[in-house]
Write an enzyme that holds these catalytic residues in place. Structure first.
Site, mmCIF file in Angstrom:
data_model
loop_
_atom_site.group_PDB
_atom_site.id
_atom_site.type_symbol
_atom_site.label_atom_id
_atom_site.label_comp_id
_atom_site.label_asym_id
_atom_site.label_seq_id
_atom_site.Cartn_x
_atom_site.Cartn_y
_atom_site.Cartn_z
ATOM 1 N N HIS A 17 -16.845 -5.574 -34.705
ATOM 2 C CA HIS A 17 -16.589 -4.615 -33.620
ATOM 3 C C HIS A 17 -15.210 -4.914 -33.026
ATOM 4 C CE1 HIS A 17 -18.369 -2.144 -30.066
ATOM 5 N NE2 HIS A 17 -17.057 -2.245 -29.875
ATOM 6 N N HIS A 19 -11.641 -2.674 -32.079
ATOM 7 C CA HIS A 19 -10.900 -1.407 -32.013
ATOM 8 C C HIS A 19 -9.421 -1.697 -32.264
ATOM 9 C CE1 HIS A 19 -14.241 0.851 -30.062
ATOM 10 N NE2 HIS A 19 -14.512 -0.309 -29.487
ATOM 11 N N THR A 101 -11.034 2.599 -35.787
ATOM 12 C CA THR A 101 -9.995 3.308 -35.045
ATOM 13 C C THR A 101 -10.293 4.804 -35.019
ATOM 14 O OG1 THR A 101 -7.599 3.501 -34.693
ATOM 15 C CG2 THR A 101 -8.351 3.686 -36.979
ATOM 16 N N PRO A 103 -9.113 8.416 -35.543
ATOM 17 C CA PRO A 103 -8.025 9.217 -36.137
ATOM 18 C C PRO A 103 -7.511 10.213 -35.105
ATOM 19 C CG PRO A 103 -9.934 9.115 -37.608
ATOM 20 C CD PRO A 103 -10.372 8.551 -36.283
ATOM 21 N N LYS A 104 -6.179 10.281 -34.979
ATOM 22 C CA LYS A 104 -5.589 11.098 -33.900
ATOM 23 C C LYS A 104 -4.700 12.193 -34.448
ATOM 24 C CE LYS A 104 -5.814 7.060 -30.996
ATOM 25 N NZ LYS A 104 -6.432 6.216 -32.029
ATOM 26 N N HIS A 228 -21.749 3.053 -29.733
ATOM 27 C CA HIS A 228 -21.659 2.367 -28.443
ATOM 28 C C HIS A 228 -22.848 2.858 -27.638
ATOM 29 C CE1 HIS A 228 -17.703 1.242 -29.678
ATOM 30 N NE2 HIS A 228 -17.442 0.636 -28.537
ATOM 31 N N GLU A 231 -23.551 1.063 -22.613
ATOM 32 C CA GLU A 231 -22.448 0.324 -21.971
ATOM 33 C C GLU A 231 -22.436 0.634 -20.475
ATOM 34 O OE1 GLU A 231 -18.668 1.117 -23.830
ATOM 35 O OE2 GLU A 231 -17.826 -0.812 -23.214
ATOM 36 N N ASP A 307 -11.970 -5.768 -27.969
ATOM 37 C CA ASP A 307 -10.545 -5.475 -27.790
ATOM 38 C C ASP A 307 -9.830 -6.792 -27.498
ATOM 39 O OD1 ASP A 307 -10.693 -2.451 -27.772
ATOM 40 O OD2 ASP A 307 -12.037 -2.868 -26.095
HETATM 41 C C1 6MZ Z 1 -16.025 2.265 -25.549
HETATM 42 C C2 6MZ Z 1 -13.992 1.691 -26.464
HETATM 43 C C3 6MZ Z 1 -14.048 0.413 -25.857
HETATM 44 O O1 6MZ Z 1 -9.631 3.936 -31.633
HETATM 45 O O2 6MZ Z 1 -7.375 4.118 -30.570
HETATM 46 N N1 6MZ Z 1 -12.841 1.762 -27.147
HETATM 47 N N2 6MZ Z 1 -14.977 2.599 -26.312
HETATM 48 N N3 6MZ Z 1 -16.148 1.070 -24.929
HETATM 49 C C4 6MZ Z 1 -15.179 0.121 -25.040
HETATM 50 N N4 6MZ Z 1 -15.333 -1.046 -24.346
HETATM 51 C C5 6MZ Z 1 -14.327 -1.690 -23.584
HETATM 52 N N5 6MZ Z 1 -12.949 -0.261 -26.217
HETATM 53 C C6 6MZ Z 1 -12.223 0.576 -27.018
HETATM 54 O O3 6MZ Z 1 -8.852 2.122 -30.131
HETATM 55 C C7 6MZ Z 1 -8.978 2.397 -28.763
HETATM 56 C C8 6MZ Z 1 -10.152 3.294 -28.512
HETATM 57 O O4 6MZ Z 1 -11.375 2.601 -28.803
HETATM 58 C C9 6MZ Z 1 -12.402 2.969 -27.895
HETATM 59 C C10 6MZ Z 1 -11.802 4.000 -26.946
HETATM 60 O O5 6MZ Z 1 -12.062 5.304 -27.428
HETATM 61 C C11 6MZ Z 1 -10.310 3.692 -27.048
HETATM 62 O O6 6MZ Z 1 -9.487 4.803 -26.717
HETATM 63 P P1 6MZ Z 1 -8.384 3.217 -31.213
HETATM 64 O O7 6MZ Z 1 -7.770 2.378 -32.297
#
Ligand code: 6MZ
Length: 366
Positions: A17, A19, A101, A103-104, A228, A231, A307
């Site tokens: 997990h 990001h 990640t 996709p944007k 998720h 949370e 993160d």
């Molecule tokens: C929910 C989270 C997160 O996808 O742009 N993201 N979503 N809860 C969390 N807990 C803290 N931490 C990250 O990575 C950033 C994106 O991941 C998700 C959010 O959508 C965030 O914009 P990417 O690579």
């Protein structure tokens, strides 16, 4: 103390997990922000203050992500951060990484979800400090990236090796059509290491049912799904998500007793992100964190960073935190780490190779 840290770093680990845009090095983010500041796109002094701040509420975290996305969303930068994030995980002996990640699309710079993901894959190919195995078909006979003995991986005499698989995230702000586009892209990119779909984003925004058609389609097509879940307190959503039977859930901070009963009887593995949960205030302190209960109930769980950039942590740090907070020894932690292999979304052959890596590590340490 330093030797102790070295031990945790040398332990092979599995990260499920993480990001991408939450795992960026501070130095890289500041470098990008400075360059945009010089171009007059952002005011660097304001941004620097926000990036360096350490304690953030959940809502502040999502504001920061909006800022990070302004700073990082162009093809070259996405490639660079992917390369660095993989190198950083490999440097602490993460031997299998499921990187997720979103996709944007950004029409103003000619970015589509597909070209964003191509930039990510380019980043995987650009890694040179370690050997990266990211495409499943590389696992065939004579694959040069196949794992050798773990002593090679951990003793620094040969290049480290890491398996990387990708999960495509759906952001809760997106539409049903956006989500469907992401799932279709994931299907098209299976031969480039995409193994599943994640639902993430600000949990106070949107309704997860919006994404149900896309999630169902993903499942029908054989992709694995992690959500998720819990949370923030939202009992109905948690219940409905558990009934969907995702292959894994992330966080599970606000599960009530009946949710746990459900999750436990279905044996849904939980991705646990200790530092993230404490920093965002989802859990008030380590002694009430659900890790303890789940561990003692032998419920499937995986320690993860969430993160690592935003929360200034590392997977080794999360293992140390769990061991010290819950009184667990190294043997138990190695076992916990090895168990994570059972919950990865990659194929059985990859699992077998990873088990071997852990077992030879255990032999070396005994
Ligand atoms: C929910 C989270 C997160 O996808 O742009 N993201 N979503 N809860 C969390 N807990 C803290 N931490 C990250 O990575 C950033 C994106 O991941 C998700 C959010 O959508 C965030 O914009 P990417 O690579």
């Amino acid at each position: 103390m330093e030797r102790e840290m070295e031990w945790w770093i040398s332990m092979p680990k599995v990260e499920l997990h993480a990001h991408l845009n939450g795992s960026i090095r501070d130095s890289t983010l500041l470098e990008f922000a400075k360059a945009l500041g010089e171009k007059g796109v952002i005011l660097f002094s304001d941004v620097e203050h926000v990036i360096r701040k350490n304690d953030r509420s959940l809502n502040e975290v999502f504001k920061l992500f909006d800022l990070i996305h302004i700073i990082t969303t162009d093809h070259t930068k996405v490639t660079r951060i992917t390369k660095e994030v993989v190198e950083d995980f490999a440097s602490e002996n993460v031997i299998y990484l499921e990187l997720r990640t979103t996709p944007k699309r950004n029409d103003s710079i000619g970015m589509s979800k597909r070209s964003y993901m191509e930039a990510v894959v380019k980043g995987l190919r650009a890694v040179d400090a370690v050997d990266v195995n990211f495409a499943p078909h590389y696992l065939g006979e004579g694959n040069p990236l196949k794992f050798g003995p773990v002593s090679d991986i951990c003793n620094g005499t040969t290049k480290r090796k890491i398996f990387v698989r990708l999960l495509l995230s759906i952001d809760r702000r997106e539409t049903t059509a956006d989500a469907m586009e992401t799932v279709k892209l994931a299907l098209e990119m299976r031969d480039q290491g995409v193994v599943g779909i994640d639902l993430s984003g600000n949990p106070t925004v949107g309704d997860w049912m919006t994404f149900l058609p896309a999630l169902k389609f993903a499942r029908e097509q054989g992709l694995s799904i992690t959500l998720h879940c819990g949370e923030v307190p939202n009992p109905k959503e948690i219940q409905a998500m558990l009934e969907f039977l995702p292959e894994r859930v992330g966080h599970a901070c606000f599960f009530k007793e009946d949710h746990w009963e459900n999750a436990k009887s279905s044996k849904i593995p939980v991705e646990i992100c200790l530092t993230s949960n404490i920093r965002t205030g989802s859990i008030s302190s380590m002694d009430v964190h659900h890790f303890g209960d789940l561990y003692h109930a032998k419920h499937p769980l995986i320690l993860c960073t969430d993160d690592s950039g935003i929360f200034s942590t590392s997977l080794s740090g999360e293992y140390i935190l769990a061991a010290s907070s819950f009184g667990l020894g190294k043997k138990e932690m190695v076992e916990l780490g090895r168990n994570a292999i059972e919950f990865i979304f990659a194929d059985d052959e990859t699992k077998r190779v990873l088990r071997e890596a852990f077992d030879s590590a255990a032999e070396r340490w005994s």
